[in-house]
Design a protein around this motif. Structure first.
Motif, PDB file in Angstrom:
ATOM      1  N   GLN A   8       0.799  -1.216   0.000  1.00  0.00           N
ATOM      2  CA  GLN A   8       0.000   0.000   0.000  1.00  0.00           C
ATOM      3  C   GLN A   8       0.836   1.272   0.000  1.00  0.00           C
ATOM      4  OE1 GLN A   8      -2.836  -0.072   3.201  1.00  0.00           O
ATOM      5  NE2 GLN A   8      -4.086  -1.663   2.269  1.00  0.00           N
TER       6      GLN A   8
ATOM      7  N   THR B  37       0.180   4.645  -2.925  1.00  0.00           N
ATOM      8  CA  THR B  37      -0.856   4.093  -3.796  1.00  0.00           C
ATOM      9  C   THR B  37      -2.139   4.911  -3.732  1.00  0.00           C
ATOM     10  OG1 THR B  37      -1.586   2.624  -2.003  1.00  0.00           O
ATOM     11  CG2 THR B  37      -0.002   1.732  -3.581  1.00  0.00           C
TER      12      THR B  37
ATOM     13  N   ILE C 110      -5.862  -1.813  -4.616  1.00  0.00           N
ATOM     14  CA  ILE C 110      -4.904  -0.800  -5.066  1.00  0.00           C
ATOM     15  C   ILE C 110      -5.129  -0.580  -6.556  1.00  0.00           C
ATOM     16  CG2 ILE C 110      -2.465  -0.275  -5.442  1.00  0.00           C
ATOM     17  CD1 ILE C 110      -1.879  -1.982  -2.931  1.00  0.00           C
TER      18      ILE C 110
ATOM     19  N   THR D  41      -0.221   3.078  -8.536  1.00  0.00           N
ATOM     20  CA  THR D  41       0.964   2.988  -7.670  1.00  0.00           C
ATOM     21  C   THR D  41       1.994   4.035  -8.080  1.00  0.00           C
ATOM     22  OG1 THR D  41       2.024   1.367  -9.129  1.00  0.00           O
ATOM     23  CG2 THR D  41       0.594   0.508  -7.372  1.00  0.00           C
TER      24      THR D  41
ATOM     25  N   GLY E 122       8.765   2.879  -4.394  1.00  0.00           N
ATOM     26  CA  GLY E 122       7.491   2.247  -4.077  1.00  0.00           C
ATOM     27  C   GLY E 122       7.611   0.739  -4.073  1.00  0.00           C
TER      28      GLY E 122
END
Length: 911
Positions: A611, A614, A627, A630, A675
């Protein structure tokens, strides 16, 4: 000589000495209060009614050096941000210039003191400055700026003046270090991420260094309650922060993480509190009971305590246990009690905590009401060695793998009470048998007496600015009895548009009334508290949903008093770690009832959970989380577009060479290679491109966008606005779509800068005005902690570009009103510059390939609003800035700047 400074700890101190009537005597001050002071005399603390103003002013001569040093410290650490000095203009151009302007309240020290004490206009009352400090900063201003640069405004203090001052015998409280986060009454509980440690714990280790991403620390043995509900157990005023004994419940794992006592609650080391980055608060004091990080209840089918949750790269597990194992349903605040409701398998559990004493040693209790269902019910209580006792029927204590556990043996409803004390406390079992039987908790789930019964009233300061916009200041209750910081982070209206809900990142939700009644006052009711950093709020079918860092909460009022009696955990799929940066931002809903919010990534570190960074979608029933995009770094909110796409802003940082406004499609990756599971391609072509790169000079930190939905906004109706958290501004976002890519720019609306950053906005469909709320934290340059505002558009022209097109032969700008053709054709009225940025793991980017483009012609279209700037050398660019100095058709000056991004050039077209 010891000098204590308090003012530089107070971000809200903004010495905006704004309009009142000119003071000539004490009566005029009272008149001014009725027309503009935020606080009335009855609102002031009692000591203010007995201040020896004469003595304080006379003492300035004896303590001139000390007073000047204190005053300078206050001014240079807080006031200069807005007011500046004769050499450097402050961040608020409208702020009072002591070296040039004419005092409007009155130039004498007592009049200035009244402005500081009671607040006026955009300046909140400075309740945290002592009388001595107020006169110190007044003395510094008068002697440094007024006497030397503005002598006509310098008031000479003589005996007649001193004799006219109100008489008193006190100099007020002693100056002290002010920590508003410690003094706020959060209510009897506060949800946050906490690390539980015993007294004299070793210092925390935090990785640092010039190379990013920073390495992960070894927190394998640390006891973090990532979704920790800290509950005060002892009686007394002041809420959880003023307690002496606490229990911590972790609603990811349905465990009691620990219980402790002491003279302080936590160390307050956190971005939410003392603004420390890269750290989470720790408990302080004696940790009597502690449980390791792991499930509090065994799996109802297998009986195992093995943790099945997501395993992060650093070896820790995050997120809630599976719903079929256990699920947190929510909280019932009832007076000083807190009842938790959760399930284990199909079994329903209500639980509350308590505090007793055995031979001067604290005894912590857990009262549980359990409605068993099919399956095994087994709960970990504490490690072996902890003193534990049990009362009630249908359950038994046992030992298992180094822990004391409770086995539920009955198939009928069970009421039990578990007592826990530190190792070495003897006689607990015998003592427990004489205690009160386990209480029935159902009685506390129907709603109780109001916990915050006071209704607070504030004034609306009507804006009278000239031009297209007027801004009203809707002051929050800065002098609340709970000492709230009021860092407002979201608002939304009910069907009755006179009413709205406002949330604050300090944990509160407020019901506010009076928006459309035109009574120039608002009524504020605190309806919820103790939430984990709320940063978004939405009213859906008259129900209140709040985005918190640990969950989306739905508030329920069972007895009609306005206060929330049940904080339902509508969705708690959130994966929370200890990192300070992973804010859960904004809240929107589509026509089907799906909810959307954005979750930020870790700062300067690689993601630990999927997460991080996101855009998240939650199903209408709250049961499922998905999700849908991203690659964000610090996504401050989400805008839902009419076509079903989204807009999410992001902030300059690692892999973000500059701030960006992203037009988001599901499945897109938006650039942050730190990320979770980023694509292999780290080049620019491996990410979705933003609508516009926003330079820090334009907006240090964009927040949320909003579509204009008001006929009163004339030529701006249907257009797109961007709010600035960084600079407290509002921008229009003209854009186009070329070859499937959305591109465009930002244009600042002609508004004064707000005293807070602007976070969220909503149009009121009854009055057609825009309402904004804002806050200052996280290292913001804006001076005031929180604010609520209304923007009214007048019938005067706004004179800004509302459309932009990048074409093969130049730029086409469409203005909101008709322009003067002669000024449009004058090429000297324009300048256009472009430059590129470099996206990398480094923080931000300098400018590359800087150019000034030649404009060969400027034409006005047949509509009188379209201006075509012909530039033979135009090409796609990361950043373009277009400056213009024109005239409208009616002769008004039209000056401004468009900052935009060009990904593709459209076809050339005549206008």
């Amino acid at each position: 000589m010891n000098v204590k400074f308090t003012a530089w700890y107070i971000p809200i101190i903004v010495l905006l000495f704004l309009a009142c009537q000119k003071r000539t005597d004490k009566v005029s001050i009272s008149d001014a209060a009725r027309s503009g002071f935020i606080l009335q005399e009855s609102d002031l603390p009692d000591y203010e009614k007995n201040i020896d103003h004469k003595g304080l002013l006379q003492a300035l001569g004896d303590r001139h050096g000390e007073s000047m040093r204190t005053g300078e410290h206050i001014y240079t650490n807080t006031c200069i941000t807005c007011h500046g000095n004769p050499e450097q203009e402050g961040s608020l151009p409208t702020a009072f210039k002591f070296w040039a302007d004419t005092f409007k309240v009155g130039e004498d020290p007592y009049a200035i003191y009244q402005t500081l004490t009671r607040g006026h206009g955009a300046m909140p009352p400075q309740v945290n400055l002592t009388p001595v400090e107020k006169y110190d900063v007044i003395h510094y201003i008068r002697e440094t700026f007024v006497s030397k640069e503005n002598p006509a405004q310098y008031f000479n203090i003589d005996e007649d003046y001193l004799a006219s001052l109100p008489e008193g015998t006190s100099r007020g409280p002693e100056p002290r270090e002010y920590k508003p986060w410690e003094e706020m009454d959060y209510g009897n509980f506060l949800i946050n991420t906490y690390e539980l440690v015993d007294e004299n714990a070793p210092p925390r280790e935090r990785s640092t260094g010039p190379v990013q991403p920073l390495p992960d620390e070894d927190f394998g043995d640390a006891n973090f309650a990532y979704k920790g509900i800290a509950v005060r157990l002892d009686n007394g005023p002041g809420g959880v922060a003023a307690g002496k004994a606490w229990m911590m419940f972790d609603h990811d794992l349905m465990r009691v993480a620990g219980a402790w006592t002491g003279d302080g609650f936590i160390d307050w080391e956190a971005i939410l509190f003392n603004e420390k980055h890269n750290i989470s608060p720790r408990t302080i004091g004696k940790l009597h009971v502690e449980n390791e990080t792991g499930p509090g209840w065994a799996h109802p089918e297998t009986g195992t305590f093995v943790d099945p949750r997501f395993l992060a790269r650093d070896g820790r597990r995050f997120g809630p246990l599976p719903k079929e194992w256990t699920h947190f349903e929510g909280l019932y605040p009832y007076e000083n009690r807190l009842i938790m409701w959760y399930t284990v398998g199909e079994a329903r559990v209500l639980e509350t905590f308590g505090l007793d004493s055995l031979e001067h040693q604290p005894v912590f209790s857990r009262t549980l009401n359990i409605e068993p269902a099919e399956g095994l019910l087994k709960m970990r209580v504490a490690p072996l060695g902890t003193a534990v006792a049990l009362t009630g029927k249908g359950a038994a204590l046992a030992e298992e793998n180094g822990f004391q556990v409770v086995n539920i043996t009955a198939s009928e409803p069970v009421k039990i009470k578990i007592f826990m004390a530190a190792s070495g406390v003897s006689g607990l079992e015998e003592w427990a048998q004489s205690s009160d039987p386990p209480a029935s908790l159902e009685q506390f789930t129907k709603g109780g007496p109001a916990r915050f019964p006071q209704l607070l009233e504030t004034n609306i300061l009507q804006g009278e600015q000239e031009g297209a916009f007027q801004v009203d200041i809707l002051n929050p209750p800065f002098n609340s009895p709970w000492k709230n910081q009021l860092r407002l982070s979201g608002l939304d209206f009910f069907r009755d548009r006179n009413k709205a809900v406002v949330c604050a990142t300090d944990g509160d939700v407020w019901l506010v009334e009076g928006f459309t009644e035109n009574k120039q006052t608002l009524t504020w009711q605190r309806i919820a508290s103790g939430l984990f950093q709320p940063l978004g709020i939405k009213v859906i079918e008259e129900e209140i949903f709040v985005t918190c860092r640990d969950q989306i909460v739905r508030l329920h009022d069972y007895n009609g008093d306005g206060e929330a009696d049940f904080y339902e955990s509508f969705n708690n799929d959130h994966q929370v770690t200890d990192h300070f940066h992973e804010f859960a931002m904004g809240l929107q809903a589509d026509a089907e009832g799906n909810l959307y919010y954005a979750k930020s990534a870790r700062h300067a570190r690689e993601a630990l959970v999927p997460q991080h960074g996101t855009l998240i979608k939650v199903s209408p029933d709250g049961e499922h989380t998905e999700i849908i995009a991203t690659g964000f770094r610090a996504a401050n909110g989400v805008c839902l577009n009419p076509d079903g796409s989204f807009i999410v802003t992001d902030q300059e940082g690692h892999w973000n060479p500059m701030n960006r406004i992203n037009w988001v499609e599901e499945g897109g990756f938006y650039g942050n290679m730190f990320g979770f599971d980023p694509p292999a391609d780290s080049t620019d072509s491996g990410m979705e491109q933003p609508l516009v790169w926003v330079e820090r000079e334009r907006d240090r930190s964009p927040s949320e966008l909003l579509w204009v939905d008001s006929e009163k906004w004339g030529p701006l109706n249907g257009k797109l606005l961007s709010f600035s958290y960084g600079y407290g501004k509002v921008y229009l976002v003209p854009f186009e779509k070329v070859g499937g890519q959305v591109q465009g720019g930002i244009v600042e609306l002609p508004l004064p800068r707000f005293a807070t950053g602007v976070m969220r906005g909503r149009f009121n469909q009854d009055d057609g005005h825009l309402y904004l709320c804002g806050l200052s934290a996280w290292g913001s340059t804006q001076p005031q902690l929180g604010g609520l505002y209304r923007i009214r558009m007048t019938e005067k022209p706004v004179h800004i570009p509302v459309g932009i097109q990048a074409q093969q032969d130049g730029i086409l700008l469409t203005f909101s009103e008709k322009m003067d053709e002669s000024s449009v054709r004058e090429l000297a009225n324009y300048s256009v510059a472009t430059w590129d940025l470099l996206r990398s793991r480094k923080y931000g980017s300098k400018h590359y390939n800087e150019k000034k483009l030649t404009i060969t012609a400027a034409e006005l279209g047949a509509d009188g609003k379209s201006v075509k700037l012909k530039m033979p050398d135009i090409e796609p660019t990361w950043v373009m800035e277009i400056n213009y100095q024109l005239k409208s058709e009616k002769g008004d000056e039209v000056e401004g700047l468009v900052q935009n991004t060009i990904h593709q050039l459209g076809e050339a077209a005549a206008i």
